[in-house]
Design a protein around this motif. Structure first.
Motif, PDB file in Angstrom:
ATOM      1  N   ASN A 129     -13.856   1.639   8.176  1.00  0.00           N
ATOM      2  CA  ASN A 129     -13.707   0.529   7.241  1.00  0.00           C
ATOM      3  C   ASN A 129     -14.932  -0.369   7.380  1.00  0.00           C
ATOM      4  O   ASN A 129     -15.312  -0.730   8.495  1.00  0.00           O
ATOM      5  CB  ASN A 129     -12.441  -0.272   7.538  1.00  0.00           C
ATOM      6  N   SER A 142     -17.380  -3.688   5.720  1.00  0.00           N
ATOM      7  CA  SER A 142     -17.590  -4.810   4.819  1.00  0.00           C
ATOM      8  C   SER A 142     -18.726  -5.662   5.352  1.00  0.00           C
ATOM      9  O   SER A 142     -19.291  -5.376   6.415  1.00  0.00           O
ATOM     10  CB  SER A 142     -16.310  -5.642   4.668  1.00  0.00           C
ATOM     11  N   SER A 194     -22.363   7.172   3.293  1.00  0.00           N
ATOM     12  CA  SER A 194     -22.031   7.276   1.873  1.00  0.00           C
ATOM     13  C   SER A 194     -23.268   6.973   1.052  1.00  0.00           C
ATOM     14  O   SER A 194     -24.198   6.322   1.521  1.00  0.00           O
ATOM     15  CB  SER A 194     -20.916   6.289   1.518  1.00  0.00           C
ATOM     16  N   ASP A 199     -22.908   5.134  -1.563  1.00  0.00           N
ATOM     17  CA  ASP A 199     -22.576   3.868  -2.216  1.00  0.00           C
ATOM     18  C   ASP A 199     -23.706   2.868  -2.049  1.00  0.00           C
ATOM     19  O   ASP A 199     -24.415   2.859  -1.034  1.00  0.00           O
ATOM     20  CB  ASP A 199     -21.306   3.266  -1.609  1.00  0.00           C
ATOM     21  N   THR A 240     -22.650  -2.340  -1.198  1.00  0.00           N
ATOM     22  CA  THR A 240     -21.327  -2.566  -0.625  1.00  0.00           C
ATOM     23  C   THR A 240     -21.330  -3.892   0.149  1.00  0.00           C
ATOM     24  O   THR A 240     -22.287  -4.184   0.860  1.00  0.00           O
ATOM     25  CB  THR A 240     -20.970  -1.416   0.336  1.00  0.00           C
ATOM     26  N   PRO A 241     -20.324  -4.742   0.039  1.00  0.00           N
ATOM     27  CA  PRO A 241     -19.035  -4.590  -0.665  1.00  0.00           C
ATOM     28  C   PRO A 241     -19.025  -5.206  -2.053  1.00  0.00           C
ATOM     29  O   PRO A 241     -17.957  -5.598  -2.551  1.00  0.00           O
ATOM     30  CB  PRO A 241     -18.094  -5.353   0.259  1.00  0.00           C
ATOM     31  N   ARG A 264     -14.037  -7.565  -0.200  1.00  0.00           N
ATOM     32  CA  ARG A 264     -13.590  -6.166  -0.216  1.00  0.00           C
ATOM     33  C   ARG A 264     -14.193  -5.375   0.945  1.00  0.00           C
ATOM     34  O   ARG A 264     -15.260  -5.708   1.447  1.00  0.00           O
ATOM     35  CB  ARG A 264     -13.971  -5.513  -1.546  1.00  0.00           C
ATOM     36  N   TYR A 265     -13.462  -4.351   1.332  1.00  0.00           N
ATOM     37  CA  TYR A 265     -14.002  -3.414   2.312  1.00  0.00           C
ATOM     38  C   TYR A 265     -13.894  -2.005   1.754  1.00  0.00           C
ATOM     39  O   TYR A 265     -12.994  -1.673   0.989  1.00  0.00           O
ATOM     40  CB  TYR A 265     -13.290  -3.525   3.664  1.00  0.00           C
ATOM     41  N   ALA A 266     -14.849  -1.171   2.142  1.00  0.00           N
ATOM     42  CA  ALA A 266     -14.863   0.234   1.738  1.00  0.00           C
ATOM     43  C   ALA A 266     -14.347   1.081   2.891  1.00  0.00           C
ATOM     44  O   ALA A 266     -14.499   0.716   4.065  1.00  0.00           O
ATOM     45  CB  ALA A 266     -16.283   0.653   1.362  1.00  0.00           C
ATOM     46  N   TYR A 296     -14.281   5.060   4.506  1.00  0.00           N
ATOM     47  CA  TYR A 296     -14.959   6.351   4.460  1.00  0.00           C
ATOM     48  C   TYR A 296     -14.389   7.296   5.508  1.00  0.00           C
ATOM     49  O   TYR A 296     -14.080   6.880   6.633  1.00  0.00           O
ATOM     50  CB  TYR A 296     -16.459   6.182   4.722  1.00  0.00           C
ATOM     51  N   TYR A 348     -11.064  -2.108  -1.925  1.00  0.00           N
ATOM     52  CA  TYR A 348     -11.586  -1.996  -3.279  1.00  0.00           C
ATOM     53  C   TYR A 348     -10.454  -1.619  -4.231  1.00  0.00           C
ATOM     54  O   TYR A 348      -9.638  -0.743  -3.929  1.00  0.00           O
ATOM     55  CB  TYR A 348     -12.640  -0.897  -3.353  1.00  0.00           C
ATOM     56  N   ARG A 399     -17.003   1.992  -6.759  1.00  0.00           N
ATOM     57  CA  ARG A 399     -18.213   1.576  -6.044  1.00  0.00           C
ATOM     58  C   ARG A 399     -19.428   1.681  -6.973  1.00  0.00           C
ATOM     59  O   ARG A 399     -19.364   2.284  -8.034  1.00  0.00           O
ATOM     60  CB  ARG A 399     -18.440   2.460  -4.812  1.00  0.00           C
TER      61      ARG A 399
END
Length: 752
Positions: free
Chosen positions: A33, A35, A50, A52, A55-56, A66-68, A70, A185, A189
């Protein structure tokens, strides 16, 4: 949440080295996780976690970060290094046109939680804490508006491997951060979605090296270069050329410049802590011969699924539609922004209020806009029910509690109506009442706020209004000075919103609120007609007020006939050049169509002289402009201080194109029932429109040959529909293919 003890030019690296616990068997899963306060990129054992970007993203950081998440199972080793790279992003970078930044805080921070699960069910958790180390990166400067500076001599990936140590590295400290703000999220993304080659390399009249990528896009330029160690290559970005030189005035204070210091070897640069809106670039300091293959334009944006397409027999109209698509993609970078290039790039509510129906047809934007609406609700809850001009509302740090160029902060028509219009659009596009449940409090709060702002006569005419913003007849330096009376515009929009909230309450079984908002709508209807309508003539007697009154259902049957005729008369008197701004433009073609003036709507759509939708296409535009005349016919940039060549709002007519020209419209939310009703005109000889829905693909194509109109349509299983052709009764259709023909009436004055 941790921060580096040394800021390291606003781009610190953070690392933690750890060993997997023994005696628990093999690793079965590992989840990260992630952020940040700022923007963050993560590596595990030298591999990017990632692709992405940014982020975030940008949310209302005061209440929601928000947190992503993976899956990093395959990247773990017995001894591992988790590395993070931070940039300023929206949290600490410049925002808005005041030159200021750091609105949300002064320190960049990172939050990471890596949870490893073993074969025996036990877990090991690695988190950001004071045991981490921080060090310098190759990034010497980064800002979303100004660009990024990267020194390739400072590149060294050894920090991502076990055993790394350096005297240049320092410690970290914990930040005062409430983890309850962390939220997953909801929307997609940001990622790279296209790569464009160089179209042309030229030399400007002043001797500058210019690059043309042939398309106005949002992202950056990937550079492959080899030159003397310590030498610098600079790339400045802009959307247009003016008199053969890079047109940078519309950028205002945004520098939009990336700088690369070379290592002496083969260098590849990609500035992922910034982005630019550009078609052209000016290159200085390039070592040796610049070849097209050295540069690639990388387009970025939120990951969206394309679901709708549109094509006709008119190449200019097709290019306009393509401009709408590119403009949307470039301005859907985590939030729906107004423009992607100058010192602004804010989530203006008025733009998306106008454009949401078009966006929802072209791409699946359900989760993207649902995520943004959560921030709208949060901002509103913390500001007395007021929906700000922009979401996230960074302007509150400049404008709240004091008069500004926009007057004291309060709700304003169209812009604040996004609280109601956007969720209603999503419901009709995708058929899910979830967004209405989620946003009902926000929708109701907006209309109640507006009710408190009404004058004693019952109309909304007392506080600041953008009105018919960017009316083409307004002075370039005063875009709010429109022909349409602001009270007429605002009261019409208030009525429309009140009706929607009443219908939403009925859908959700909220009978008390249904009655409340039906009463508000009825009172607004009565006040509008009493104060603004006389025998079908609407106050200020211009195209926008008639368009709104007709489409929002504010007129009696007899008055609507008069208003429709007057609207057609005004459109013809203007030579079918555009005479509407933000308020009227999304609705004028519908107003003409529903009152029996389809030919006038087509003439308006297909006009090529300025101002018109197709004029920018004739000028080589590849996105929709902010102003109808952002570039003047002589090739000079509009003299107004506010000019963008990538603004999607005036492309809102594409919604009418999809429904009326293309012939696909929902009869029930989510297209579970579909209306197939193309209405040919404007000399078009064919059109083809498709829409992917969960049940499958809806497709409509038509052609005209003489007076013969032929329609082919496909409806997926589980969907029913109605086929409506000119001069014929409606026909119920089911799943499968249908082919039908109709005879078209001869044009007025024509003989056969």
């Amino acid at each position: 949440m941790i921060a580096a003890d040394d800021d390291f030019n606003g781009a610190p690296l953070l690392r933690s080295e750890f060993a997997l616990e023994e005696g628990h068997g093999a690793v079965t899963s590992a989840t990260l996780n992630l952020s940040a306060q700022g923007v963050v990129e993560a590596w595990l054992n030298g591999s990017r976690v990632s692709d992405d970007l940014l982020t975030p993203g940008w949310s209302s950081y005061e209440w929601r970060l928000r947190y992503a998440t993976y899956d990093v199972t395959k990247l773990l080793d017995a001894t591992s290094v988790l590395g993070l790279a931070l940039g300023n992003g929206w949290f600490r970078g410049r925002l808005g046109w005041t030159g200021r930044g750091s609105f949300y805080g002064d320190e960049l921070g990172a939050f990471a939680q890596l949870e490893v699960t073993f074969e025996d069910g036990s877990t090991q958790v690695v988190v950001t804490d004071e045991s981490w180390a921080a060090g310098p990166s190759p990034v010497l400067a980064n800002d979303l508006y100004d660009g990024e500076t990267i020194d390739a001599r400072r590149r060294d990936d050894s920090w991502l491997r076990p055993g790394f140590a350096s005297d240049a590295w320092t410690g970290v400290h914990a930040l005062d951060f409430d983890t309850a703000k962390l939220a997953p999220y909801v929307g997609p993304r940001v990622s790279r979605w296209a790569a464009l080659p160089v179209r042309e390399i030229t030399t400007s009249p002043s001797g500058k090296t210019l690059i043309d990528f042939g398309q106005n896009l949002v992202g950056w330029i990937r550079v492959s270069v080899k030159g003397p160690e310590g030498s610098e290559v600079s790339i400045k970005h802009a959307e247009v050329l003016e008199h053969g030189e890079l047109g940078t005035r519309p950028l205002r204070s945004a520098l939009a410049t990336d700088r690369y210091i070379l290592s002496g070897g083969d260098d590849v640069f990609e500035p992922t802590f910034t982005f630019h809106g550009f078609r052209y670039a000016e290159i200085t300091g390039w070592p040796g011969e610049l070849k097209p293959e050295d540069l690639t334009a990388v387009a970025i944006g939120s990951e969206l699924e394309r679901i709708g397409t549109f094509r006709t027999s008119d190449p200019l109209l097709n290019q306009f539609h393509e401009n709408v698509v590119w403009g949307m993609r470039g301005n859907f970078v985590d939030v729906p922004t107004d423009c992607p290039q100058r010192d602004e790039r804010l989530g203006w509510t008025g733009d998306i209020a106008a454009f949401a129906p078009t966006a929802a047809f072209l791409y699946n934007v359900d989760s993207f806009l649902s995520d943004w609406l959560r921030d709208l609700d949060l901002e509103q809850q913390h500001h007395d029910g007021i929906v700000g001009f922009v979401i996230p509302d960074v302007l509150k740090y400049v404008d709240r509690d004091r008069p500004t160029e926009f007057g004291p902060a309060d709700s304003t028509a169209i812009w604040s109506d996004a609280a109601v219009w956007v969720p209603w659009t999503l419901y009709h596009a995708y058929g899910d009442t979830g967004v209405l449940n989620q946003q009902f409090g926000s929708m109701a709060s907006h209309v109640r706020r507006v009710k408190s702002l009404l004058s004693p006569s019952g109309v909304w005419d007392g506080n600041f209004q953008f009105g018919d913003w960017l009316d083409p007849d307004a002075p370039p330096e005063h875009p709010a000075e429109a022909k349409a009376d602001k009270g007429v515009v605002a009261t019409a929009c208030a009525y429309h919103s009140a009706r929607i909230v009443a219908e939403t309450a009925a859908l959700l079984g909220r009978s008390a609120e249904q009655a409340e908002f039906e009463r508000i709508a009825a009172d607004l209807y009565e006040a509008f007609n009493r104060e603004y309508v006389t025998d079908g003539v609407v106050k200020s007697d211009c195209t926008t007020v008639y368009a709104l009154a007709i489409v929002f259902g504010l007129l009696s049957e007899a008055d609507e006939v008069i208003a429709g005729n007057r609207l057609a008369e005004l459109s013809a008197a203007a030579g079918y050049r555009i005479s509407t701004g933000f308020a009227g433009t999304p609705f004028i073609t519908d107003a003409l169509t529903t009152t029996g003036h389809l030919d006038d709507a087509y003439k308006l759509l297909l006009e090529k002289e300025c101002p018109s939708w197709l004029y920018p296409v004739t000028m080589g535009a590849t996105t929709v402009w902010e102003r109808w005349d952002s570039m003047l016919p002589d090739g000079t940039i509009n003299p107004g201080e506010m000019t963008s060549f990538n603004h999607y709002a005036l492309g809102a007519v594409a919604d009418w194109m999809h429904r009326v020209v293309g012939g696909i419209a929902p009869l029930a939310p989510g297209y579970s029932e579909v209306l197939i009703a193309p209405q040919p005109g404007g000399g078009l000889t064919e059109a083809e429109t498709t829409l992917e829905i969960p049940q499958g693909r809806i497709a409509v194509s038509w052609s005209v040959s003489g007076d013969r109109f032929t329609v082919e349509a496909d409806v997926p299983a589980g969907v029913t529909g109605v086929l409506r052709l000119p001069g014929q009764d409606d026909r119920a259709i089911g799943a499968g293919h249908v082919s039908a023909t109709a005879s078209l009436p001869a044009p007025v004055g024509a003989t056969r």
